[in-house]
Design a protein around this motif. Structure first.
Motif, PDB file in Angstrom:
ATOM      1  N   ALA A  95       0.807  -1.215   0.000  1.00 45.76           N
ATOM      2  CA  ALA A  95       0.000   0.000   0.000  1.00 45.76           C
ATOM      3  C   ALA A  95       0.843   1.270   0.000  1.00 45.76           C
ATOM      4  O   ALA A  95       0.480   2.265  -0.640  1.00 45.76           O
ATOM      5  CB  ALA A  95      -0.940  -0.007   1.207  1.00 45.76           C
ATOM      6  N   LEU A  96       1.968   1.247   0.714  1.00 49.44           N
ATOM      7  CA  LEU A  96       2.712   2.482   0.965  1.00 49.44           C
ATOM      8  C   LEU A  96       4.071   2.546   0.291  1.00 49.44           C
ATOM      9  O   LEU A  96       4.707   3.605   0.292  1.00 49.44           O
ATOM     10  CB  LEU A  96       2.900   2.674   2.479  1.00 49.44           C
ATOM     11  N   GLY A  97       4.563   1.433  -0.243  1.00 50.67           N
ATOM     12  CA  GLY A  97       5.884   1.445  -0.854  1.00 50.67           C
ATOM     13  C   GLY A  97       6.963   1.713   0.186  1.00 50.67           C
ATOM     14  O   GLY A  97       6.888   1.224   1.317  1.00 50.67           O
ATOM     15  N   GLU A  98       7.963   2.537  -0.182  1.00 49.61           N
ATOM     16  CA  GLU A  98       9.082   2.795   0.710  1.00 49.61           C
ATOM     17  C   GLU A  98       8.638   3.461   2.007  1.00 49.61           C
ATOM     18  O   GLU A  98       9.259   3.287   3.055  1.00 49.61           O
ATOM     19  CB  GLU A  98      10.130   3.668   0.012  1.00 49.61           C
ATOM     20  N   MET A  99       7.545   4.235   1.951  1.00 50.82           N
ATOM     21  CA  MET A  99       7.080   4.926   3.154  1.00 50.82           C
ATOM     22  C   MET A  99       6.689   3.949   4.263  1.00 50.82           C
ATOM     23  O   MET A  99       6.651   4.308   5.440  1.00 50.82           O
ATOM     24  CB  MET A  99       5.904   5.837   2.822  1.00 50.82           C
ATOM     25  N   ALA A 100       6.407   2.698   3.914  1.00 50.38           N
ATOM     26  CA  ALA A 100       6.075   1.700   4.928  1.00 50.38           C
ATOM     27  C   ALA A 100       7.203   1.538   5.938  1.00 50.38           C
ATOM     28  O   ALA A 100       6.972   1.148   7.085  1.00 50.38           O
ATOM     29  CB  ALA A 100       5.764   0.363   4.267  1.00 50.38           C
ATOM     30  N   GLY A 101       8.440   1.848   5.519  1.00 52.81           N
ATOM     31  CA  GLY A 101       9.577   1.759   6.426  1.00 52.81           C
ATOM     32  C   GLY A 101       9.437   2.651   7.642  1.00 52.81           C
ATOM     33  O   GLY A 101       9.992   2.351   8.710  1.00 52.81           O
ATOM     34  N   LEU A 102       8.694   3.757   7.507  1.00 52.52           N
ATOM     35  CA  LEU A 102       8.454   4.638   8.659  1.00 52.52           C
ATOM     36  C   LEU A 102       7.695   3.914   9.756  1.00 52.52           C
ATOM     37  O   LEU A 102       7.895   4.170  10.941  1.00 52.52           O
ATOM     38  CB  LEU A 102       7.634   5.868   8.231  1.00 52.52           C
ATOM     39  N   LEU A 103       6.802   3.008   9.361  1.00 52.41           N
ATOM     40  CA  LEU A 103       5.942   2.317  10.318  1.00 52.41           C
ATOM     41  C   LEU A 103       6.526   0.981  10.762  1.00 52.41           C
ATOM     42  O   LEU A 103       6.285   0.538  11.886  1.00 52.41           O
ATOM     43  CB  LEU A 103       4.563   2.092   9.690  1.00 52.41           C
ATOM     44  N   LEU A 104       7.295   0.354   9.868  1.00 53.42           N
ATOM     45  CA  LEU A 104       7.829  -0.973  10.177  1.00 53.42           C
ATOM     46  C   LEU A 104       9.205  -0.914  10.828  1.00 53.42           C
ATOM     47  O   LEU A 104       9.634  -1.871  11.464  1.00 53.42           O
ATOM     48  CB  LEU A 104       7.903  -1.806   8.885  1.00 53.42           C
ATOM     49  N   GLY A 105       9.907   0.200  10.638  1.00 51.79           N
ATOM     50  CA  GLY A 105      11.181   0.420  11.312  1.00 51.79           C
ATOM     51  C   GLY A 105      10.972   1.300  12.535  1.00 51.79           C
ATOM     52  O   GLY A 105       9.857   1.740  12.821  1.00 51.79           O
ATOM     53  N   GLY A 106      12.043   1.563  13.247  1.00 61.13           N
ATOM     54  CA  GLY A 106      11.897   2.397  14.440  1.00 61.13           C
ATOM     55  C   GLY A 106      13.240   2.785  15.014  1.00 61.13           C
ATOM     56  O   GLY A 106      14.296   2.432  14.485  1.00 61.13           O
ATOM     57  N   GLN A 107      13.181   3.516  16.101  1.00 65.16           N
ATOM     58  CA  GLN A 107      14.381   3.994  16.784  1.00 65.16           C
ATOM     59  C   GLN A 107      14.158   3.902  18.293  1.00 65.16           C
ATOM     60  O   GLN A 107      13.171   4.455  18.800  1.00 65.16           O
ATOM     61  CB  GLN A 107      14.705   5.456  16.415  1.00 65.16           C
TER      62      GLN A 107
END
Length: 300
Positions: A258-270
């Motif tokens: 659904a989101l492409g590369e932007m999905a990394g904002l939600l699936l990754g973290g800090q």
């Protein structure tokens, strides 16, 4: 003091205006729609459509928060250009304006995000840590900070505020996260193991004011609670605050589709920690996530 804000009509900017008006400061907000600034930020706030509109009016501090929302829509080529222009290009314009002024502010507080680090996995990240991985969000934050840091060459004290997820009932990412929960469709994202640094809006405003008034403060500061949590805990806490279940997970494959590369904002973290703020003596009012979420939603 006279404070100039870019991004002053946004979530953080509006709250800053409320705080600083109450403290007796004079505020100017740069906006593409200066005629709406007084309504959105307060009747005493002066809206300007360009930096040149300030003329020779002395400015004591600049708070640079402008930037199109990064998680509103997928990162198409057009969207990437807009995100870059609204942060990096605008900061370059700000620097050019500062360089032309005979009277310069003493401090520039410039926005950034914990996304500067990239996906940090499971490691703890303080301001002494470097970028861990590079994606578009990380590259954007790095360029944004590097541009702002050039103001030091003009004699300004430069502070970089790396913000996590802001907990506020007045919009922002939390409001978008809460929507599926209200429909009974909330749940973890992907595995739910990714870390989520968060900060209550009251602490976000207080720490920016703290850094504005602390003459020795410069460089990057992680603007997030001392107690980050994993996504699976965050969604359970959010569901409890909204009195809704958190039983419907969103698979990684669906998010990426659904989101492409932007999905990394939600699936990754800090797992970002506010080490420099704590060392400077800043005290967080909201360090417990459940209490912070309950506070936000009890007011809205």
């Amino acid at each position: 003091m006279h404070i100039l804000l870019t991004g002053g009509t946004g979530l953080i900017g509006r709250s800053l205006c409320k705080r600083w008006l109450a403290d007796g400061h004079r505020l100017s907000v740069l906006s593409r729609r200066p005629d709406t600034v007084a309504e959105r930020c307060g009747p005493a706030v002066h809206g300007v459509g360009s930096l040149q509109a300030l003329g020779d009016d002395p400015v004591d501090a600049v708070v640079n928060l402008a930037g199109a929302p990064i998680a509103d829509r997928p990162w198409t080529g057009h969207r990437r250009k807009l995100l870059w222009a609204s942060r990096v290009s605008l900061t370059e314009q700000l620097l050019a304006w500062l360089g032309e002024r005979s009277q310069r502010p003493s401090v520039l507080i410039s926005g950034s995000a914990v996304g500067w680090y990239g996906d940090g996995g499971q490691r703890e990240l303080t301001e002494a840590s470097g970028p861990v991985s590079e994606d578009f969000a990380s590259q954007l934050c790095i360029a944004w900070e590097e541009t702002a840091e050039r103001a030091a060459e003009l004699g300004l004290r430069v502070v970089l505020v790396r913000t996590g997820l802001v907990l506020s009932g007045e919009g922002g990412m939390l409001a978008r996260m809460a929507f599926p929960f209200r429909l009974g469709l909330g749940g973890r994202l992907g595995t739910g193991r990714q870390w989520m640094p968060w900060v209550h809006i009251d602490d976000q405003i207080a720490l920016i004011d703290f850094l504005l008034n602390r003459e020795g403060a410069s460089g990057p500061y992680n603007a997030c609670s001392p107690h980050p949590v994993r996504n699976r805990e965050f969604v359970q806490r959010l569901g409890k605050a909204l009195r809704r279940p958190a039983l419907v997970p969103l698979p990684e494959s669906l998010l990426r589709l659904a989101l492409g590369e932007m999905a990394g904002l939600l699936l990754g973290g800090q797992k970002a920690l506010p080490q420099r703020l704590l060392e400077a003596g800043f005290v967080f009012r909201h360090s417990d996530l459940q209490a912070a979420l309950d506070n936000v939603f009890s007011h809205h």
